[in-house]
Design a protein around this motif. Structure first.
Motif, PDB file in Angstrom:
ATOM      1  N   SER A 120       0.849  -1.187   0.000  1.00 17.09           N
ATOM      2  CA  SER A 120       0.000   0.000   0.000  1.00 17.09           C
ATOM      3  C   SER A 120       0.886   1.237   0.000  1.00 17.09           C
ATOM      4  CB  SER A 120      -0.896   0.004   1.226  1.00 17.09           C
ATOM      5  OG  SER A 120      -0.106  -0.054   2.390  1.00 17.09           O
ATOM      6  N   GLN A 121       0.315   2.350  -0.439  1.00 19.90           N
ATOM      7  CA  GLN A 121       1.078   3.591  -0.451  1.00 19.90           C
ATOM      8  C   GLN A 121       0.294   4.714   0.187  1.00 19.90           C
ATOM      9  OE1 GLN A 121       1.486   3.837  -4.844  1.00 19.90           O
ATOM     10  NE2 GLN A 121       0.538   5.861  -4.738  1.00 19.90           N
ATOM     11  N   GLY A 122       1.021   5.526   0.959  1.00 21.60           N
ATOM     12  CA  GLY A 122       0.429   6.737   1.521  1.00 21.60           C
ATOM     13  C   GLY A 122       1.362   7.877   1.158  1.00 21.60           C
ATOM     14  N   THR A 123       1.006   8.627   0.138  1.00 18.77           N
ATOM     15  CA  THR A 123       1.917   9.661  -0.364  1.00 18.77           C
ATOM     16  C   THR A 123       1.608  11.017   0.261  1.00 18.77           C
ATOM     17  OG1 THR A 123       0.437   9.964  -2.236  1.00 18.77           O
ATOM     18  CG2 THR A 123       2.354   8.552  -2.588  1.00 18.77           C
ATOM     19  N   PHE A 124       2.598  11.909   0.239  1.00 17.65           N
ATOM     20  CA  PHE A 124       2.473  13.324   0.624  1.00 17.65           C
ATOM     21  C   PHE A 124       1.957  13.460   2.059  1.00 17.65           C
ATOM     22  CE2 PHE A 124       0.582  13.259  -3.932  1.00 17.65           C
ATOM     23  CZ  PHE A 124       1.788  12.817  -4.461  1.00 17.65           C
ATOM     24  N   ALA A 125       2.526  12.663   2.966  1.00 16.88           N
ATOM     25  CA  ALA A 125       2.010  12.595   4.333  1.00 16.88           C
ATOM     26  C   ALA A 125       2.390  13.830   5.143  1.00 16.88           C
ATOM     27  CB  ALA A 125       2.554  11.357   5.034  1.00 16.88           C
ATOM     28  N   SER A 126       1.390  14.407   5.833  1.00 19.32           N
ATOM     29  CA  SER A 126       1.677  15.489   6.768  1.00 19.32           C
ATOM     30  C   SER A 126       1.412  15.044   8.201  1.00 19.32           C
ATOM     31  CB  SER A 126       0.863  16.732   6.439  1.00 19.32           C
ATOM     32  OG  SER A 126      -0.506  16.457   6.534  1.00 19.32           O
ATOM     33  N   GLU A 127       0.823  13.853   8.350  1.00 22.71           N
ATOM     34  CA  GLU A 127       0.669  13.246   9.674  1.00 22.71           C
ATOM     35  C   GLU A 127       0.730  11.745   9.487  1.00 22.71           C
ATOM     36  OE1 GLU A 127      -2.608  14.253  12.482  1.00 22.71           O
ATOM     37  OE2 GLU A 127      -2.787  16.021  11.202  1.00 22.71           O
ATOM     38  N   LEU A 128       1.359  11.069  10.444  1.00 19.76           N
ATOM     39  CA  LEU A 128       1.486   9.620  10.334  1.00 19.76           C
ATOM     40  C   LEU A 128       1.326   9.018  11.715  1.00 19.76           C
ATOM     41  CD1 LEU A 128       2.327   7.011   8.830  1.00 19.76           C
ATOM     42  CD2 LEU A 128       4.714   7.649   9.262  1.00 19.76           C
ATOM     43  N   ASP A 129       0.437   8.036  11.803  1.00 18.78           N
ATOM     44  CA  ASP A 129       0.226   7.364  13.078  1.00 18.78           C
ATOM     45  C   ASP A 129       0.221   5.861  12.813  1.00 18.78           C
ATOM     46  OD1 ASP A 129      -0.367   6.721  15.650  1.00 18.78           O
ATOM     47  OD2 ASP A 129      -2.475   7.337  15.559  1.00 18.78           O
ATOM     48  N   ILE A 130       1.281   5.190  13.293  1.00 15.22           N
ATOM     49  CA  ILE A 130       1.380   3.748  13.086  1.00 15.22           C
ATOM     50  C   ILE A 130       0.650   3.053  14.225  1.00 15.22           C
ATOM     51  CG2 ILE A 130       2.969   1.797  12.784  1.00 15.22           C
ATOM     52  CD1 ILE A 130       3.826   3.753  10.796  1.00 15.22           C
ATOM     53  N   ASP A 131      -0.230   2.150  13.865  1.00 19.88           N
ATOM     54  CA  ASP A 131      -1.041   1.483  14.877  1.00 19.88           C
ATOM     55  C   ASP A 131      -1.101  -0.001  14.513  1.00 19.88           C
ATOM     56  OD1 ASP A 131      -2.777   0.805  16.834  1.00 19.88           O
ATOM     57  OD2 ASP A 131      -4.531   1.807  15.958  1.00 19.88           O
ATOM     58  N   GLY A 132      -0.114  -0.760  14.998  1.00 19.06           N
ATOM     59  CA  GLY A 132      -0.074  -2.199  14.721  1.00 19.06           C
ATOM     60  C   GLY A 132       0.069  -2.495  13.240  1.00 19.06           C
ATOM     61  N   ASP A 133      -0.924  -3.194  12.677  1.00 18.89           N
ATOM     62  CA  ASP A 133      -0.792  -3.607  11.278  1.00 18.89           C
ATOM     63  C   ASP A 133      -1.393  -2.596  10.310  1.00 18.89           C
ATOM     64  OD1 ASP A 133      -3.409  -3.969  11.911  1.00 18.89           O
ATOM     65  OD2 ASP A 133      -3.538  -6.055  11.213  1.00 18.89           O
ATOM     66  N   LYS A 134      -1.729  -1.418  10.830  1.00 22.59           N
ATOM     67  CA  LYS A 134      -2.147  -0.368   9.897  1.00 22.59           C
ATOM     68  C   LYS A 134      -1.526   0.979  10.286  1.00 22.59           C
ATOM     69  CE  LYS A 134      -6.590   0.952  11.975  1.00 22.59           C
ATOM     70  NZ  LYS A 134      -6.698   2.307  12.318  1.00 22.59           N
ATOM     71  N   ALA A 135      -1.575   1.895   9.342  1.00 23.93           N
ATOM     72  CA  ALA A 135      -1.096   3.241   9.619  1.00 23.93           C
ATOM     73  C   ALA A 135      -2.171   4.218   9.151  1.00 23.93           C
ATOM     74  CB  ALA A 135       0.210   3.511   8.881  1.00 23.93           C
ATOM     75  N   VAL A 136      -2.374   5.250   9.942  1.00 22.92           N
ATOM     76  CA  VAL A 136      -3.297   6.310   9.549  1.00 22.92           C
ATOM     77  C   VAL A 136      -2.444   7.440   8.966  1.00 22.92           C
ATOM     78  CG1 VAL A 136      -5.155   7.840  10.286  1.00 22.92           C
ATOM     79  CG2 VAL A 136      -4.769   5.661  11.482  1.00 22.92           C
ATOM     80  N   VAL A 137      -2.714   7.775   7.720  1.00 22.42           N
ATOM     81  CA  VAL A 137      -1.898   8.764   7.026  1.00 22.42           C
ATOM     82  C   VAL A 137      -2.767   9.935   6.606  1.00 22.42           C
ATOM     83  CG1 VAL A 137      -0.285   9.141   5.127  1.00 22.42           C
ATOM     84  CG2 VAL A 137      -0.603   6.831   6.031  1.00 22.42           C
ATOM     85  N   THR A 138      -2.385  11.137   7.017  1.00 27.84           N
ATOM     86  CA  THR A 138      -3.058  12.344   6.514  1.00 27.84           C
ATOM     87  C   THR A 138      -2.207  12.887   5.393  1.00 27.84           C
ATOM     88  OG1 THR A 138      -4.011  12.772   8.661  1.00 27.84           O
ATOM     89  CG2 THR A 138      -3.937  14.626   7.124  1.00 27.84           C
ATOM     90  N   ARG A 139      -2.848  13.071   4.234  1.00 29.51           N
ATOM     91  CA  ARG A 139      -2.136  13.417   3.007  1.00 29.51           C
ATOM     92  C   ARG A 139      -2.470  14.835   2.561  1.00 29.51           C
ATOM     93  NH1 ARG A 139      -4.147  10.835  -1.258  1.00 29.51           N
ATOM     94  NH2 ARG A 139      -2.159  11.176  -2.279  1.00 29.51           N
ATOM     95  N   ASP A 180       5.648  14.788   3.214  1.00 27.75           N
ATOM     96  CA  ASP A 180       5.550  16.169   2.763  1.00 27.75           C
ATOM     97  C   ASP A 180       6.182  17.091   3.810  1.00 27.75           C
ATOM     98  OD1 ASP A 180       4.772  18.373   1.183  1.00 27.75           O
ATOM     99  OD2 ASP A 180       3.005  17.264   0.509  1.00 27.75           O
ATOM    100  N   LEU A 181       6.227  18.380   3.477  1.00 21.61           N
ATOM    101  CA  LEU A 181       6.977  19.331   4.300  1.00 21.61           C
ATOM    102  C   LEU A 181       6.519  19.443   5.740  1.00 21.61           C
ATOM    103  CD1 LEU A 181       7.311  22.308   1.841  1.00 21.61           C
ATOM    104  CD2 LEU A 181       9.149  20.897   2.765  1.00 21.61           C
ATOM    105  N   ARG A 182       5.226  19.356   5.956  1.00 25.17           N
ATOM    106  CA  ARG A 182       4.727  19.725   7.280  1.00 25.17           C
ATOM    107  C   ARG A 182       4.707  18.572   8.279  1.00 25.17           C
ATOM    108  NH1 ARG A 182      -0.399  23.409   6.927  1.00 25.17           N
ATOM    109  NH2 ARG A 182      -1.216  21.636   5.786  1.00 25.17           N
ATOM    110  N   LEU A 183       5.247  17.408   7.866  1.00 24.39           N
ATOM    111  CA  LEU A 183       5.222  16.253   8.771  1.00 24.39           C
ATOM    112  C   LEU A 183       6.023  16.533  10.040  1.00 24.39           C
ATOM    113  CD1 LEU A 183       4.295  13.320   9.162  1.00 24.39           C
ATOM    114  CD2 LEU A 183       6.403  12.595   8.033  1.00 24.39           C
TER     115      LEU A 183
END
Lengths: 308, 252
Positions: free
Chosen positions: B142-161, B181-184
């Motif tokens: 899977s891909q989560g591009t241009f992330a400005s927030e990243l939260d890894i939670d076990g076998d998934k990640a929540v990515v704000t793009r 992305d820049l604001r991460l």
């Protein structure tokens, strides 16, 4: 030769300007088939069929395609790829998410942000934040390209292409949508606006950005910002104009309190008329401005607002 | 979880770019080079994941010329645990295309088995914005591009793009490729003691041939040119004059 063009469709609605500009870029490459994908995409397909120069429209409707996720969208395009010499899209964030994935699945390179078409294999594209323009010739069987929309005029409307439906490819189900936070605004969309008023670090605060917004509203303009203003928290990121933000080429671009770092110039120097207001007469923005005003923006902007 | 961070050696973002007179490219001889700014953000994020106990090892990898060693040492000084250099070019002017880079990275991933690849969203030299997406395609991840927030939670990640209209939040299944992305975050500076320590951290050297990847470019560079310069404008003396000029030009 035949071109498959991924239309920009958001929540079932066609982004006409971006799509019509990509059609202009693609038209010289062959017959253009526009692909509209989404949870609902029929209305977008009907709208795309009216763009001049479109030979055919394909509509793919499936829940998996609803939120422009890269994996199912790329799988759909790859399932259709065999019929086309070129697979193209306007260079939006959605397309930049999807098209390199498509290219890798086809074992070809992607040509990102192409700003010119030389021939069917050869394209111009800006590199180094637009400080150089490279002409590249592809040896790949299928060309996968995103087109920088600011350098192409939108194709007109008046066509009536045939619309066909196609089925979605199997969803790899690798990611799922949670939410979109779309900035609600009555102002024109930044990349297609005829006038853009942008503020930079010189504006000094989020509150004072209201000055920029007021001038923008007076001119019926979209609001932009430099990366410095975004980084300082004066303006949201989706207003960012520049190498890593949006590329705009309006009829009139008004840069207020923007020094003109190369990263910013990359995003606006193709504007037809550039106005710069900055108190620092040495600011590099004056080198690209048609009309420069060396003044304190807190005096000049309200005065300009009154006199326009 | 192991985090793999690809980093690229590029012209320093403060350096004015000059096109070579023969049009073959941009002059990179004797020019200050640095880590691609987006990759710095990726390294920073990986280190923060380690500090938060969500990652146990950060491995930096660079593909390019031998001098990219310096870039990897920077990543090590920031806090990466070890580094892999894949030498794929001799001449500093040779840019390895994202497709070839992604193919080499896919082999490195096979070897290293990271749970996450954190990459910059684009390199500020070729501005392609492609390597992460291509790697993701080649691996079937899977891909989560241009992330400005990243939260890894076990076998998934929540990515704000960061997307054109604002922000999009998605869940991605791990293992995943995240491009940043820049604001991460704001990357840290390496301290002098850490720069010294980095010299002793392991740095493996390999070649593209070790991975059996053909790096022959698919895009031949026909020419490189300076962009068209804008005609010089004028400085106006007052807001009145500005308004007058804009009216004359038909701009308002």
């Amino acid at each position: 030769m035949a071109v498959l063009l991924l239309a920009e469709v958001t929540d079932g609605e066609l982004a006409m300007d971006a799509t019509a500009k990509a059609v202009t870029a693609a038209a010289s490459l062959g017959d253009v088939t526009v692909l509209c994908a989404g949870a609902s995409a029929a209305a977008a397909g009907d709208a795309a069929a009216k763009i001049d120069g479109v030979a055919k429209v394909l509509v793919a409707e499936d829940a998996s395609l609803g939120h422009r996720l890269a994996e199912p969208t790329a799988a759909l395009i790859v399932s259709l790829a065999g019929d086309y010499s070129h697979i193209v899209a306007p260079a939006t964030t959605d397309a930049k998410n999807v098209m390199p994935r498509v290219a890798a699945l086809l074992d070809v390179m992607v040509i990102s942000d192409a700003s010119g078409v030389v021939d069917a294999d050869t394209f111009e594209r800006p590199i180094y934040a637009g400080n150089a323009v490279q002409t590249v010739k592809s040896s790949d069987a299928t060309k996968v390209i995103t087109f920088r929309t600011s350098t192409f005029d939108a194709a007109g409307e008046g066509g009536s292409a045939a619309v066909e439906t196609v089925s979605a490819a199997a969803d790899p189900a690798l990611s799922s949508w949670v939410e979109d936070k779309v900035a609600e605004s009555d102002r024109p969309e930044l990349t297609s606006a005829g006038v853009v008023v942008s503020g930079g670090r010189g504006v000094g605060s989020e509150e004072d950005f209201a000055l920029i917004e007021k001038l923008a509203d007076k001119l019926g303009a979209a609001v932009g910002a430099s990366r410095a203003a975004v980084d300082s928290g004066y303006a949201p990121n989706d207003w960012q104009v520049g190498q890593t933000g949006k590329v705009v080429a309006p009829d009139l671009y008004v840069a207020v309190g923007i020094s003109g770092a190369i990263q910013h110039l990359a995003g606006m120097k193709d504007s037809k008329i550039i106005v710069a207001i900055n108190k620092d007469e040495e600011a590099p923005i004056f080198q690209v401005a048609d009309f420069g005003l060396v003044a304190d923006l807190f005096d000049a902007v309200p005065e300009l607002n009154d006199k326009l | 979880m192991k985090v793999l961070v690809p980093v690229k050696r590029v012209i320093d973002y403060n350096v004015k770019v000059r096109v070579k007179a023969d049009g073959s490219g941009v002059d990179l001889a004797n020019v200050k080079m640095s880590m691609n700014p987006f990759d710095e953000i990726a390294v920073e994020e990986a280190i923060r994941l380690k500090e938060a106990g969500k990652a146990d090892e950060v491995v930096a990898v660079s593909i390019g010329v031998k001098q990219a060693q310096e870039t990897l040492r920077t990543a090590l000084a920031m806090g990466a645990d070890r580094a892999i250099l894949v030498v794929a070019a001799d001449d500093v002017h040779e840019d390895i295309e994202p497709l070839a880079v992604a193919k080499i990275l896919a082999k490195v991933v096979e070897e290293e088995q990271p749970g996450l690849v954190l990459a910059g969203k684009q390199a500020i030299d070729n501005d392609m914005n492609a390597t992460g997406q291509m790697l993701s395609a080649l691996l079937g991840w899977s891909q989560g591009t241009f992330a400005s927030e990243l939260d890894i939670d076990g076998d998934k990640a929540v990515v704000t793009r960061e997307v054109d209209g604002g922000l999009q939040t998605i869940n991605v299944t791990m293992p995943a490729i995240i491009t940043v992305d820049l604001r991460l975050n704001e990357p840290r500076y390496a301290s002098l003691p850490n720069i010294m320590k980095a010299k002793r951290k392991p740095l493996d050297e390999k070649t593209a041939a070790d991975y059996g990847v053909d790096t022959t470019p698919r895009l031949a560079v026909v020419s490189t040119a300076e962009p068209e310069a804008r005609a010089a404008g004028i400085i106006v003396g007052s807001v009145d004059e500005l308004v007058e000029k804009l009216k004359e030009a038909g701009a308002v």
